[in-house]
Design a protein around this motif. Structure first.
Motif, short mmCIF file in Angstrom:
data_model
loop_
_atom_site.label_atom_id
_atom_site.label_comp_id
_atom_site.label_asym_id
_atom_site.label_seq_id
_atom_site.Cartn_x
_atom_site.Cartn_y
_atom_site.Cartn_z
N GLU A 398 0.77 -1.25 0.04
CA GLU A 398 0.11 0.01 0.04
C GLU A 398 0.83 1.31 0.01
N TRP A 399 2.10 1.22 0.44
CA TRP A 399 3.10 2.40 0.24
C TRP A 399 3.36 2.88 -1.30
N GLU A 400 3.20 3.92 -1.52
CA GLU A 400 3.49 4.52 -2.98
C GLU A 400 4.75 5.03 -2.77
N PHE A 401 5.46 5.18 -3.99
CA PHE A 401 7.04 5.54 -4.21
C PHE A 401 7.16 5.65 -5.64
N THR A 402 8.33 6.62 -6.18
CA THR A 402 8.70 6.80 -7.33
C THR A 402 10.17 6.19 -7.22
N VAL A 403 10.44 5.19 -8.08
CA VAL A 403 11.80 4.48 -7.97
C VAL A 403 12.79 5.63 -8.33
N PRO A 404 13.71 5.86 -7.69
CA PRO A 404 14.71 6.87 -8.09
C PRO A 404 16.01 6.31 -9.14
#
Length: 487
Positions: A398-404
């Motif tokens: 459920e956690w959201e993030f942009t892969v750097p």
């Protein structure tokens, strides 16, 4: 001084495509509330008039009025008859005066104890020394006797290192002379020297939100005013330029290269626009390039340094050896005009006179090996990042993030304002992690955590397993007293 405001067009762009659920005013209120909580819409900024936002969104004024009313009821908007409406935080969510915290962003556990498991430190984004470090140290030690005959005090830094740093800028597209470089005791001293030299108490300083916490501390110590602009979803350069003008900022502090903590990278067009915004506001543009050499694909095309786009000496660049070369190598530098470098060197003499000679020599001997170090870092960090991403997607989907694509940190959005609670629970489970409010102003970013990936994949997997347990604990725990803010 003008009151900061956001236009209907700017707010519509920040909101993006709204969900088509009903009632629509509730969806609009929730979207604006989200912008406030994640820092993209600063606090105490005047909102557009209801008719202006309605026109920008293509909806009825009645819908916007109902959304503003709900936000007022919830405490996210304050209004005064005839003066407009401003963003705010509910009183229950405003940070209270609180106890000191550890360098990891949290205090002891609620009962004053410490976790029983061996802790995993996700509060620190700094690597071990690279493979070529020992050779550079041996060469530096061999060079040391040549310098020992003199006093060892060079307030602007050793000539050899200044020449090497200037050559690197020139190689990357920003022609630089050695007299434009000042060597500092780490990037933090560089930031402190600039704030002490260029700012007066009460000056306005634009900062990104989230951003590097110790830069915020340096600005606060000088007595300057922080003007935050959200970059959680990247840079909104029109909003940034408007904030610079409206607040009459004296300085803007930005991290355009794999931004700490979000990992965003600003392209060349954005860098040019950033300089134009600073020029229009007549502000210094301080650019922190600490992570600039940490692309995960070192062969990929990279934007030129911001200084390469500057023709008026407005850009001041900060660099550091601590992220690329080694965290214990406390060497940084400032690139600026030669007169400003001389002024900074004079100011530095009242602080520590000059930097350590041996550490400068080690950094100098590492500079010719910089591409080898970049390749080594890229391979290790890419492996670690992918391991962290895989563990998060499996255990905390459920956690959201942009892969750097570079840097050392991942900025996770938790979906609820529980970051400080999760951080405290994580410490009880043996993980030190820094919650979002540490990287911002005014207590927002409570739905975010910074997760460095400098540790090995096995350790990162263990950390995420403990975070998953901590997240469950925080979600099921009763509402606690307000938690202390980062100071």
């Amino acid at each position: 001084m003008s009151v900061r405001h956001v236009s209907g067009t700017q707010l519509a762009r920040l909101l993006g495509e709204l969900p088509q659920e009903r009632p629509f005013y509730a969806a609009l209120a929730r979207a604006v509330r989200g912008l406030v909580l994640n820092g993209r819409l600063p606090l105490r900024v005047r909102l557009p008039a209801e008719r202006d936002l309605a026109a920008a969104l293509g909806i009825s004024r009645t819908t916007v009025t109902a959304a503003y009313d709900r936000l007022r009821d919830e405490g996210y908007v304050e209004s005064r008859q005839g003066a407009g409406s401003w963003t705010a935080l509910p009183r229950a969510e405003r940070p209270a005066a609180r106890q000191a915290v550890t360098r990891f962003g949290i205090a002891h556990t609620a009962d004053g104890g410490w976790p029983h498991e061996e802790p995993v430190d996700l509060g620190c984004a700094a690597p071990a020394a690279p493979a070529v470090f020992d050779d550079a140290v041996a060469e530096a030690v061999a060079e040391l006797p040549r310098h020992a005959a003199g006093p060892g005090y060079e307030p602007a830094g050793l000539v050899e290192l200044r020449e090497a740093v200037a050559a690197r800028y020139t190689e990357l597209g920003a022609p630089t002379r050695p007299d434009q470089i000042m060597v500092t005791t780490g990037a933090q001293q560089a930031i402190s020297l600039l704030t002490q030299t260029l700012l007066d108490p009460g000056d306005a300083v634009l900062v990104e939100r989230p951003t590097y916490p110790h830069a915020l501390d340096a600005v606060r110590r000088r007595g300057a005013r922080l003007v935050p602009v959200g970059v959680t979803g990247g840079w909104d350069l029109d909003l940034l330029a408007g904030s610079m003008r409206q607040a009459a900022v004296r300085m803007a502090y930005t991290i355009p290269d794999f931004q700490n903590p979000t990992g965003h990278l600003l392209d060349d067009a954005g860098r040019t626009a950033l300089i134009e915004a600073a020029r229009a506001a007549d502000a210094f543009l301080v650019v922190d390039e600490t992570f600039a050499e940490l692309a995960h694909d070192p062969a990929a095309p990279r934007p030129r340094p911001v200084a390469a786009h500057d023709t008026g000496g407005r850009v001041i660049s900060i660099g550091s050896a601590s992220k690329l070369l080694w965290g214990g190598l406390r060497i940084g530098w400032i690139r600026a005009t030669a007169p400003l470098v001389r002024r900074l060197a004079m100011a530095r003499e009242s602080v520590d006179i000059a930097g350590p000679v041996l550490e400068q020599l080690i950094t100098w001997r590492l500079m010719p090996r910089i591409e080898d170090v970049r390749a080594e870092r890229a391979a290790t960090l890419t492996r670690n990042r992918d391991a962290l991403v895989a563990a998060l997607r499996e255990l905390l989907p459920e956690w959201e993030f942009t892969v750097p694509d570079g840097g050392m940190t991942l900025w996770a959005r938790l979906g609820a304002p529980v970051a400080t609670s999760v951080a405290e629970a994580a410490w009880r489970h043996g993980v030190r992690v820094t919650p979002g409010p540490v990287f911002g102003v005014d207590g927002v970013l409570e739905d975010c955590l910074r997760l460095p990936y400098v540790l090995d994949p096995r350790t990162l997997r263990t950390a995420v397993e403990r975070l998953a347990r901590a997240c469950h604990e925080a979600e099921t725990a009763p509402i606690a007293r307000p938690l202390p803010a980062y100071v």
